[in-house]
Design a protein around this motif. Structure first.
Motif, PDB file in Angstrom:
ATOM      1  N   TRP A   7       0.859  -1.245  -0.347  1.00 40.41           N
ATOM      2  CA  TRP A   7      -0.032  -0.350  -0.065  1.00 40.41           C
ATOM      3  C   TRP A   7       0.699   1.091   0.097  1.00 40.41           C
ATOM      4  CZ3 TRP A   7      -4.949  -0.644   3.460  1.00 40.41           C
ATOM      5  CH2 TRP A   7      -6.078  -1.916   3.296  1.00 40.41           C
ATOM      6  N   GLY A   8       2.387   0.949  -0.080  1.00 37.68           N
ATOM      7  CA  GLY A   8       2.794   2.825  -0.587  1.00 37.68           C
ATOM      8  C   GLY A   8       3.780   3.008   1.100  1.00 37.68           C
ATOM      9  N   VAL A   9       2.988   2.562   2.361  1.00 38.11           N
ATOM     10  CA  VAL A   9       3.394   2.758   4.063  1.00 38.11           C
ATOM     11  C   VAL A   9       4.493   3.259   3.718  1.00 38.11           C
ATOM     12  CG1 VAL A   9       2.649   3.012   6.483  1.00 38.11           C
ATOM     13  CG2 VAL A   9       0.705   2.676   4.017  1.00 38.11           C
ATOM     14  N   LEU A  10       5.439   2.156   3.525  1.00 38.26           N
ATOM     15  CA  LEU A  10       6.218   2.261   4.174  1.00 38.26           C
ATOM     16  C   LEU A  10       7.569   2.900   3.213  1.00 38.26           C
ATOM     17  CD1 LEU A  10       8.890   1.014   5.479  1.00 38.26           C
ATOM     18  CD2 LEU A  10       9.373  -1.348   4.119  1.00 38.26           C
ATOM     19  N   GLU A  11       6.944   3.525   1.968  1.00 31.60           N
ATOM     20  CA  GLU A  11       7.665   4.033   0.311  1.00 31.60           C
ATOM     21  C   GLU A  11       7.193   5.656   1.950  1.00 31.60           C
ATOM     22  OE1 GLU A  11       8.143   5.037  -3.553  1.00 31.60           O
ATOM     23  OE2 GLU A  11       6.607   3.574  -3.423  1.00 31.60           O
ATOM     24  N   TRP A  12       6.154   6.173   1.524  1.00 35.95           N
ATOM     25  CA  TRP A  12       6.005   7.500   1.663  1.00 35.95           C
ATOM     26  C   TRP A  12       6.631   7.637   3.511  1.00 35.95           C
ATOM     27  CZ3 TRP A  12       3.600   8.386   6.718  1.00 35.95           C
ATOM     28  CH2 TRP A  12       2.857   9.542   7.063  1.00 35.95           C
ATOM     29  N   ALA A  13       6.690   6.632   4.617  1.00 38.40           N
ATOM     30  CA  ALA A  13       7.394   6.829   5.861  1.00 38.40           C
ATOM     31  C   ALA A  13       9.181   7.298   5.850  1.00 38.40           C
ATOM     32  CB  ALA A  13       7.061   5.601   6.559  1.00 38.40           C
ATOM     33  N   ALA A  14       9.741   5.976   4.181  1.00 35.06           N
ATOM     34  CA  ALA A  14      11.398   5.816   4.476  1.00 35.06           C
ATOM     35  C   ALA A  14      11.520   6.675   3.907  1.00 35.06           C
ATOM     36  CB  ALA A  14      11.660   4.436   4.278  1.00 35.06           C
ATOM     37  N   GLY A  15      10.692   7.513   2.520  1.00 38.26           N
ATOM     38  CA  GLY A  15      11.182   8.689   1.320  1.00 38.26           C
ATOM     39  C   GLY A  15      11.592   9.839   2.485  1.00 38.26           C
ATOM     40  N   HIS A  16      10.164  10.777   4.098  1.00 38.38           N
ATOM     41  CA  HIS A  16      11.355  11.265   4.707  1.00 38.38           C
ATOM     42  C   HIS A  16      13.215  11.042   4.484  1.00 38.38           C
ATOM     43  CE1 HIS A  16       7.799  12.572   5.426  1.00 38.38           C
ATOM     44  NE2 HIS A  16       6.944  12.019   5.660  1.00 38.38           N
ATOM     45  N   ALA A  17      13.546   9.982   5.094  1.00 40.49           N
ATOM     46  CA  ALA A  17      15.365   9.556   5.439  1.00 40.49           C
ATOM     47  C   ALA A  17      15.765   9.771   4.385  1.00 40.49           C
ATOM     48  CB  ALA A  17      15.223   7.959   5.921  1.00 40.49           C
ATOM     49  N   VAL A  18      14.697   9.172   3.342  1.00 43.65           N
ATOM     50  CA  VAL A  18      15.793   8.441   1.509  1.00 43.65           C
ATOM     51  C   VAL A  18      16.156   9.664   0.314  1.00 43.65           C
ATOM     52  CG1 VAL A  18      15.621   6.738  -0.477  1.00 43.65           C
ATOM     53  CG2 VAL A  18      15.261   6.269   1.684  1.00 43.65           C
ATOM     54  N   ARG A  19      14.865  10.265   0.765  1.00 45.54           N
ATOM     55  CA  ARG A  19      14.747  11.635  -0.963  1.00 45.54           C
ATOM     56  C   ARG A  19      16.038  13.110  -0.577  1.00 45.54           C
ATOM     57  NH1 ARG A  19       9.132  10.595  -0.660  1.00 45.54           N
ATOM     58  NH2 ARG A  19       9.058  11.923   1.055  1.00 45.54           N
ATOM     59  N   PRO A  20      16.462  12.749   0.895  1.00 48.05           N
ATOM     60  CA  PRO A  20      17.646  14.201   1.165  1.00 48.05           C
ATOM     61  C   PRO A  20      18.685  12.908   0.632  1.00 48.05           C
ATOM     62  CG  PRO A  20      16.155  13.757   2.960  1.00 48.05           C
ATOM     63  CD  PRO A  20      15.189  12.740   2.109  1.00 48.05           C
ATOM     64  N   LEU A  21      19.081  12.016   1.116  1.00 47.66           N
ATOM     65  CA  LEU A  21      20.239  11.136   0.614  1.00 47.66           C
ATOM     66  C   LEU A  21      20.352  11.223  -0.764  1.00 47.66           C
ATOM     67  CD1 LEU A  21      19.484   8.388   4.358  1.00 47.66           C
ATOM     68  CD2 LEU A  21      21.421  10.887   3.968  1.00 47.66           C
ATOM     69  N   GLN A  22      19.115  10.654  -1.654  1.00 44.25           N
ATOM     70  CA  GLN A  22      19.108  10.626  -3.044  1.00 44.25           C
ATOM     71  C   GLN A  22      19.477  12.333  -3.069  1.00 44.25           C
ATOM     72  OE1 GLN A  22      15.331   9.353  -3.361  1.00 44.25           O
ATOM     73  NE2 GLN A  22      16.102   7.212  -3.442  1.00 44.25           N
ATOM     74  N   ARG A  23      19.358  13.473  -3.585  1.00 45.21           N
ATOM     75  CA  ARG A  23      19.541  13.855  -3.385  1.00 45.21           C
ATOM     76  C   ARG A  23      20.761  15.178  -3.216  1.00 45.21           C
ATOM     77  NH1 ARG A  23      14.082  16.094  -1.834  1.00 45.21           N
ATOM     78  NH2 ARG A  23      14.466  16.461   0.019  1.00 45.21           N
ATOM     79  N   MET A  24      21.475  14.007  -1.742  1.00 47.41           N
ATOM     80  CA  MET A  24      23.072  14.453  -1.564  1.00 47.41           C
ATOM     81  C   MET A  24      23.942  13.413  -3.460  1.00 47.41           C
ATOM     82  SD  MET A  24      22.949  14.753   2.361  1.00 47.41           S
ATOM     83  CE  MET A  24      24.672  14.816   2.083  1.00 47.41           C
ATOM     84  N   LEU A  25      23.026  12.321  -3.417  1.00 47.83           N
ATOM     85  CA  LEU A  25      24.277  10.819  -3.548  1.00 47.83           C
ATOM     86  C   LEU A  25      24.371  11.875  -5.428  1.00 47.83           C
ATOM     87  CD1 LEU A  25      23.498   8.461  -2.159  1.00 47.83           C
ATOM     88  CD2 LEU A  25      25.512   8.851  -2.225  1.00 47.83           C
ATOM     89  N   TYR A  26      22.657  12.057  -5.943  1.00 48.55           N
ATOM     90  CA  TYR A  26      22.906  12.217  -7.094  1.00 48.55           C
ATOM     91  C   TYR A  26      22.219  13.665  -8.342  1.00 48.55           C
ATOM     92  CZ  TYR A  26      21.885   7.147  -6.315  1.00 48.55           C
ATOM     93  OH  TYR A  26      22.099   6.319  -5.639  1.00 48.55           O
TER      94      TYR A  26
END
Length: 212
Positions: free
Chosen positions: A146-165
């Motif tokens: 249902w995307g709940v984990l993706e939504w919750a994890a996005g708060h941590a993952v997206r800032p790191l992705q912006r730093m990496l790519y």
């Protein structure tokens, strides 16, 4: 765009929108100009499907791994391992698209395949009286599917992705897939770096055929 039926994306002056709700900061014309040789081997429609699949690939990876980990590890370790796998895959996979793997992931992301897999594995857990594993497995399926984990994890993952790519994840993946197809068919793409430049300019309000 191919055929008489509507393609699974919309080409706008501001970029491409896919039926999965993903936005790519290039236009169809941009891709044709920079990577027309690639499109002779793999149509843009297929490239976008693969890119959408790869962007979401942490979900099927986690879903298919969870029952295996629950069978071989204590419940807490299995749940934690699945979470680490999900986060690690979401963080690092944009740099590592693979044509063979994306085809496999496309199959594994089938709702029917996942449902049958969980019916079978949860039945095995119930028959073995592994009720903790059964509960975590069912809960994990709901949270991931249902995307709940993706939504919750996005708060941590997206800032790191912006730093990496240097690019947004969607554009990073699409560009990498174009390069992978070019390498597979030994195609020369002297302008492929211009895609990166144009996307960055578009993100910062630049001008051009796909500027924002």
């Amino acid at each position: 765009m191919q055929g008489s039926s509507s393609p699974p994306y919309v080409d706008t002056p501001y970029g491409i929108l896919t039926e999965a709700g993903r936005r790519y900061h290039v236009t169809e014309e941009d891709v044709q100009n920079y990577a027309g040789a690639v499109l002779e081997h793999v149509p843009l429609e297929q490239l976008l499907r693969w890119a959408d699949t790869w962007v979401d690939s942490a979900r099927p990876v986690a879903l298919w791994s969870l029952p295996v980990l629950l069978w071989g590890l204590p419940v807490a370790w299995a749940a934690g391992g699945t979470l680490v796998l999900f986060l690690g895959w979401a963080l690092l996979s944009p740099a590592l698209p693979s044509l063979p793997v994306v085809r496999v992931v496309s199959v594994l992301d089938s709702v029917l395949a996942q449902s049958l897999y969980y019916v079978f594995t949860m039945s095995v857990f119930a028959a073995a009286e592994m009720y903790s594993a059964l509960g975590v497995g069912l809960g994990g399926f709901v949270l991931v599917r249902w995307g709940v984990l993706e939504w919750a994890a996005g708060h941590a993952v997206r800032p790191l992705q912006r730093m990496l790519y240097p690019l947004p994840v969607t554009d990073q993946v699409l560009r990498a897939l174009i390069v992978r197809v070019a390498l597979k068919h030994r195609l020369s793409l002297p302008q492929v770096d211009d895609i990166t430049t144009d996307i960055i300019e578009n993100l910062h309000g630049g001008h051009g055929s796909s500027a924002k």
